[in-house]
Scaffold this active site. Structure first.
Site, PDB file in Angstrom:
ATOM      1  N   ASP A  93      -5.713  -4.555  37.144  1.00 17.62           N
ATOM      2  CA  ASP A  93      -7.145  -4.734  36.930  1.00 17.62           C
ATOM      3  C   ASP A  93      -7.462  -6.206  37.184  1.00 17.62           C
ATOM      4  O   ASP A  93      -6.671  -7.083  36.856  1.00 17.62           O
ATOM      5  CB  ASP A  93      -7.459  -4.345  35.477  1.00 17.62           C
ATOM      6  CG  ASP A  93      -8.936  -4.354  35.155  1.00 17.62           C
ATOM      7  OD1 ASP A  93      -9.631  -5.285  35.606  1.00 17.62           O
ATOM      8  OD2 ASP A  93      -9.387  -3.451  34.450  1.00 17.62           O
ATOM      9  N   GLY A  96     -12.080  -8.532  35.334  1.00 14.77           N
ATOM     10  CA  GLY A  96     -13.532  -8.568  35.198  1.00 14.77           C
ATOM     11  C   GLY A  96     -14.052  -7.833  33.982  1.00 14.77           C
ATOM     12  O   GLY A  96     -14.898  -8.347  33.251  1.00 14.77           O
ATOM     13  N   ASP A 266      -6.841   5.973  35.358  1.00 10.69           N
ATOM     14  CA  ASP A 266      -6.130   5.248  34.304  1.00 10.69           C
ATOM     15  C   ASP A 266      -6.957   5.341  33.041  1.00 10.69           C
ATOM     16  O   ASP A 266      -8.183   5.458  33.097  1.00 10.69           O
ATOM     17  CB  ASP A 266      -5.919   3.773  34.669  1.00 10.69           C
ATOM     18  CG  ASP A 266      -7.168   2.943  34.364  1.00 10.69           C
ATOM     19  OD1 ASP A 266      -7.189   2.275  33.305  1.00 10.69           O
ATOM     20  OD2 ASP A 266      -8.130   2.988  35.153  1.00 10.69           O
ATOM     21  N   CYS A 306       8.874  17.275  26.636  1.00  6.64           N
ATOM     22  CA  CYS A 306       9.167  15.923  26.155  1.00  6.64           C
ATOM     23  C   CYS A 306      10.069  15.985  24.923  1.00  6.64           C
ATOM     24  O   CYS A 306      10.209  17.041  24.299  1.00  6.64           O
ATOM     25  CB  CYS A 306       7.866  15.184  25.826  1.00  6.64           C
ATOM     26  SG  CYS A 306       7.150  15.626  24.222  1.00  6.64           S
TER      27      CYS A 306
END
Length: 377
Positions: A93, A96, A266, A306
């Protein structure tokens, strides 16, 4: 045109796409979800564990990394991939969004932003050129253009002014970016919920970025407005370039965006939820602190492979969170990231096989039904 990082489209189902993103640090099948590693770590996870969930790319944050430990230090230690033990692609990123959210601690002008660190109050400045330079030092596979994330709500005039500033900065980012084989620079489309401004933003960016992000959404406008903006914006973007919806989101948000043609996502949601006892599952969201799970010997999600689901019960996770044990957030974070990656693989398979609409109906019905066995019993 800038060189390198490419996208190979493999299948389309309606507006949805299945593709492969080719980068210097490996190929990434899309649609893809990027776990957020803000400060060079995905919270509560070893990077081997992140890889085990099926993640192919992670996100780092320029603002946080420039303040601590510092871009020069990361560069001297071999770059972000080596520093955090992640050999795959990393998207950073631009900083900003974080800088703009500081409000009283920052001052914006046409050239950049001066701000105070939230850590120690020290003064710093970010410009399009310095943001790109920092991301180069971090060795980001995908560099994001420095932009102003438009506040919400914003009037048309406010959104136009913000978008125009971001477009001027995007041009400066493009000039500052140093092309390398397998690396890329993404432009960010702004314009809030105003379709005419989104059109102007796409036109201003042009077609010579390696990919395009849709920014300024998931900031309070609601799902209906977000989807309407995507419906307008995505068809305007170059078909052969990756499309990234920033900061999204819930499984249902992701499903709707994939069906509209988004390739990359994301969000901190799965990791943050994992630390606060919320599990994302094929049966919807569960709060593992809830007393109903105290004696529940079943796995969180029988469809999940998992460690939390294959080795432990809902009762055990309930106990860990009630007792304040750190293993609870660790296991549930792993589970949530695993579920998100499983969701993306399922969406990709459905697109490849031309059955996305049917798959979406099945997913939404299961989320809506919830944990039926326990409720009925």
């Amino acid at each position: 045109m800038l060189m390198s990082l490419t996208l190979s489209l493999q299948a389309e189902d309606g507006r949805a796409r299945a593709a492969t993103l080719h980068t210097a640090h490996g190929d990434v099948p899309t649609p893809t979800f990027m776990p957020v590693g803000t400060a060079a770590t995905v919270k509560a996870m070893m990077m081997d564990s992140v890889r085990a969930t099926g993640a192919g790319i992670v996100l780092g944050n320029t603002y946080h990394l420039m303040l601590r430990p510092g871009a020069d230090r990361v560069a001297a230690l071999g770059g972000l991939h080596r520093f955090m033990d992640w050999p795959g692609p990393i998207l950073t990123d631009s900083g900003g969004f974080q800088v703009m959210s500081l409000s009283s601690l920052r001052k914006l002008d046409k050239d950049g932003v001066t701000f105070q660190s939230h850590i120690d109050g020290s003064r710093h400045r970010l410009t399009p050129e310095s943001s790109i330079g920092i991301q180069h030092k971090l060795d980001a596979t995908i560099t994001m253009a420095f932009d102003e994330c438009t506040k919400f709500p914003a009037t048309h005039e406010e959104a136009a002014s913000s978008m125009e500033l971001s477009m001027r900065w995007a041009a400066r980012c493009r000039d500052a970016f140093v092309p390398r084989d397998g690396y890329g620079l993404f432009g960010i489309v702004q314009g809030s919920v105003y379709n005419d401004l989104r059109t102007q933003s796409v036109t201003a960016l042009g077609d010579d970025f390696h990919g395009y992000a849709v920014g300024g959404l998931a900031v309070g406008e609601g799902q209906e407005a977000m989807f309407a903006t995507l419906d307008h914006t995505l068809p305007l973007l170059p078909r052969g370039k990756p499309r990234y919806l920033m900061g999204v989101g819930t499984p249902d948000d992701i499903l709707g965006a994939v069906m509209r043609g988004v390739d990359m996502f994301d969000c901190v949601m799965p990791t943050r939820a994992g630390r606060t006892a919320r599990a994302y599952t094929s049966q919807g969201v569960m709060n593992m602190r809830n007393a109903r799970y105290a004696d529940d010997g079943r796995p969180i999600d029988p469809a999940c492979d998992c460690p939390a689901c294959t080795r432990h019960s809902r009762a055990y996770l309930h106990h860990l969170f009630r007792a304040g044990e750190m293993l609870g957030p660790m296991l549930l974070t792993w589970h949530n990231l695993n579920y998100y990656q499983s969701l993306m693989r399922g969406l990709r398979s459905a697109i490849m096989e031309g059955r996305l609409e049917q798959h979406a109906v099945t997913l939404r019905a299961a989320w809506a039904a919830g944990d039926r066995e326990k409720q009925d019993g």
